[in-house]
Enzyme design. Structure first.
Site, mmCIF file in Angstrom:
data_model
loop_
_atom_site.group_PDB
_atom_site.id
_atom_site.type_symbol
_atom_site.label_atom_id
_atom_site.label_comp_id
_atom_site.label_asym_id
_atom_site.label_seq_id
_atom_site.Cartn_x
_atom_site.Cartn_y
_atom_site.Cartn_z
ATOM 1 C CE1 TYR A 94 -3.754 -1.783 5.973
ATOM 2 C CE2 TYR A 94 -3.136 0.269 4.915
ATOM 3 C CZ TYR A 94 -3.520 -0.923 4.689
ATOM 4 O OH TYR A 94 -3.589 -1.381 3.401
ATOM 5 C CB THR B 38 -1.056 0.309 1.235
ATOM 6 O OG1 THR B 38 -1.338 1.343 1.550
ATOM 7 C CG2 THR B 38 -0.149 -0.544 2.457
HETATM 8 C C1 UGA Z 1 -7.090 3.569 1.223
HETATM 9 C C2 UGA Z 1 -7.566 2.202 1.783
HETATM 10 O O1 UGA Z 1 -8.407 2.265 2.610
HETATM 11 C C3 UGA Z 1 -6.144 1.386 2.358
HETATM 12 O O2 UGA Z 1 -6.481 0.057 2.815
HETATM 13 C C4 UGA Z 1 -5.209 1.568 1.640
HETATM 14 O O3 UGA Z 1 -3.928 0.808 1.853
HETATM 15 C C5 UGA Z 1 -4.899 2.920 1.268
HETATM 16 O O4 UGA Z 1 -5.861 3.588 0.497
HETATM 17 C C6 UGA Z 1 -3.523 3.261 0.577
HETATM 18 O O5 UGA Z 1 -3.617 3.445 -0.807
HETATM 19 O O6 UGA Z 1 -2.623 3.362 1.107
HETATM 20 P P1 UGA Z 1 -7.486 5.933 2.436
HETATM 21 O O7 UGA Z 1 -6.112 6.691 1.198
HETATM 22 O O8 UGA Z 1 -7.333 6.553 3.484
HETATM 23 O O9 UGA Z 1 -6.861 4.507 2.344
HETATM 24 O O10 UGA Z 1 -8.401 5.932 1.471
HETATM 25 P P2 UGA Z 1 -10.042 6.479 1.444
HETATM 26 O O11 UGA Z 1 -10.756 5.785 2.579
HETATM 27 O O12 UGA Z 1 -10.634 6.439 0.201
HETATM 28 O O13 UGA Z 1 -9.757 8.061 1.794
HETATM 29 C C7 UGA Z 1 -9.241 8.897 1.012
HETATM 30 C C8 UGA Z 1 -9.487 10.365 1.525
HETATM 31 O O14 UGA Z 1 -10.871 10.711 2.061
HETATM 32 C C9 UGA Z 1 -8.598 10.470 2.933
HETATM 33 O O15 UGA Z 1 -7.709 11.502 2.648
HETATM 34 C C10 UGA Z 1 -9.479 10.451 4.100
HETATM 35 O O16 UGA Z 1 -9.284 11.377 4.966
HETATM 36 C C11 UGA Z 1 -10.818 11.002 3.250
HETATM 37 N N1 UGA Z 1 -12.258 10.766 3.687
HETATM 38 C C12 UGA Z 1 -12.655 9.467 3.893
HETATM 39 C C13 UGA Z 1 -13.020 11.743 4.147
HETATM 40 O O17 UGA Z 1 -12.799 12.724 4.189
HETATM 41 N N2 UGA Z 1 -14.147 11.278 4.636
HETATM 42 C C14 UGA Z 1 -14.632 9.722 4.925
HETATM 43 O O18 UGA Z 1 -15.653 9.505 5.252
HETATM 44 C C15 UGA Z 1 -13.617 9.098 4.491
#
Ligand code: UGA
Length: 315
Positions: A149, A126
């Site tokens: 994680y 990741t």
């Molecule tokens: C995702 C996956 O959940 C991980 O398992 C993976 O390993 C990771 O990508 C990675 O590429 O390393 P994340 O980037 O947090 O993690 O993905 P999202 O859940 O799609 O979040 C994207 C962005 O949206 C984050 O900056 C988060 O802060 C934001 N977000 C998320 C919100 O503003 N509101 C929400 O309800 C959820």
């Protein structure tokens, strides 16, 4: 050709299995224990097409309990995608699940693979291993994860490396950057945003929404992952898999408003702890070694995810 896919019922795993089975010479054995944050009902649905497939065998098993010797018989390629995902939920007591599914399970599988003559062992890692970096990240940068994680996934990478070095397990490490599209996990941003907007409910934004991600569409992710099998010069390598279009969370909301033709109600809450502000993949290695070229921009990818989520909550 017989391929083992762990995490076969997951978002990436189920899409990958379908793609691999397009090759008539391929048989896939999929394993999954349904341990992630997505409701089981949704994860079961990910398997709907696969379970009808004659060249697909499904084992509902916990990787810590699998009889590996038997399961690995005749397997030439292993795609190890199973794990406990999610950055934000890895603090606190749940950490033990991250250790069990991302570290212990990976070690057991690698240990079993010592005794098998595999062509490739592909480990799903990741972007979270990098931590906060400036600009595009290439694979040689020193990883500095910000979340528990990320630490467990990086440990999995290091385990792959030592089994490669000491026992020649033919590992390839892929670092995926925030994958989205049909079957995206329900804890992930786009899934939550789209479902909330379809319900006329508020969308929760962590921090100011200016954080950016190198969002990667699932079909691009799967194309790169499948390409590893026949690629040369990849064993022992770590390869970034990023997307076509980097964007901020607020850019994505604006695009969703345009596609869905409605205004989103936004609720801003504290920035999540353990997340990098920006991610940005240097994909030149994937371009060279895997002939990878991400094809989907956000608009096309989001439209497909919107259709998926609409159907998912109706069924
Ligand atoms: C995702 C996956 O959940 C991980 O398992 C993976 O390993 C990771 O990508 C990675 O590429 O390393 P994340 O980037 O947090 O993690 O993905 P999202 O859940 O799609 O979040 C994207 C962005 O949206 C984050 O900056 C988060 O802060 C934001 N977000 C998320 C919100 O503003 N509101 C929400 O309800 C959820």
């Amino acid at each position: 050709m017989k391929i083992l896919v762990t995490g076969a019922a997951g978002f990436i795993g189920s899409n990958l299995c379908e793609r691999l089975l397009e090759d008539a010479n391929v048989e896939v054995v999929g394993i999954d224990a349904f341990v992630g944050p997505t409701p089981k009902k949704f994860t079961f649905q990910n398997l709907d097409n696969l379970l009808k497939h004659q060249r697909f065998t499904f084992l509902r098993e916990n990787l810590l309990e699998v009889e590996w010797e038997k399961t690995l018989e005749g397997i030439e390629y292993v795609y190890h995608l199973a794990g406990m995902p999610g950055v934000r939920s890895s603090w606190g007591e749940d950490f033990q699940n991250y250790v069990a599914f991302n570290i212990l399970a990976t070690q057991r599988l690698l240990e079993a693979c010592r005794h098998v003559s595999l062509k490739k062992f592909i480990y799903a890692s990741t972007s979270s291993v990098y931590g906060e970096k400036r600009g595009k990240v290439s694979e040689e940068l020193v990883p500095e994860p910000l979340s528990p994680y990320g630490i467990t996934k990086l440990t999995g990478e290091y385990l792959c490396r030592v089994y490669h070095k000491s026992f020649r397990v033919p590992i390839v490490i892929l670092r995926y950057f925030t994958v989205y599209g049909p079957r995206q996990r329900s804890d992930m941003a786009f899934h939550r945003f789209i479902h909330a907007m379809q319900q006329g409910m508020p969308v929760t934004i962590y921090g100011d929404g200016a954080q950016t991600r190198d969002f990667t569409y699932i079909d691009d992710c799967v194309a790169a992952t499948a390409a590893v099998m026949n690629a040369e010069g990849v064993v022992g390598e770590t390869i970034n898999i990023g997307g076509k279009q980097r964007a901020s969370v607020l850019d994505v909301i604006a695009l969703l408003e345009q596609i869905l033709r409605q205004r989103a109600k936004l609720t801003f809450i504290d920035q999540a702890i353990g997340e990098p502000k920006h991610t940005w993949a240097d994909i030149s290695k994937a371009e060279n070694l895997l002939k990878y070229q991400p094809a989907f921009n956000l608009e096309a990818g989001l439209k497909n995810e919107i259709d998926y989520i609409e159907e998912l909550y109706q069924s």
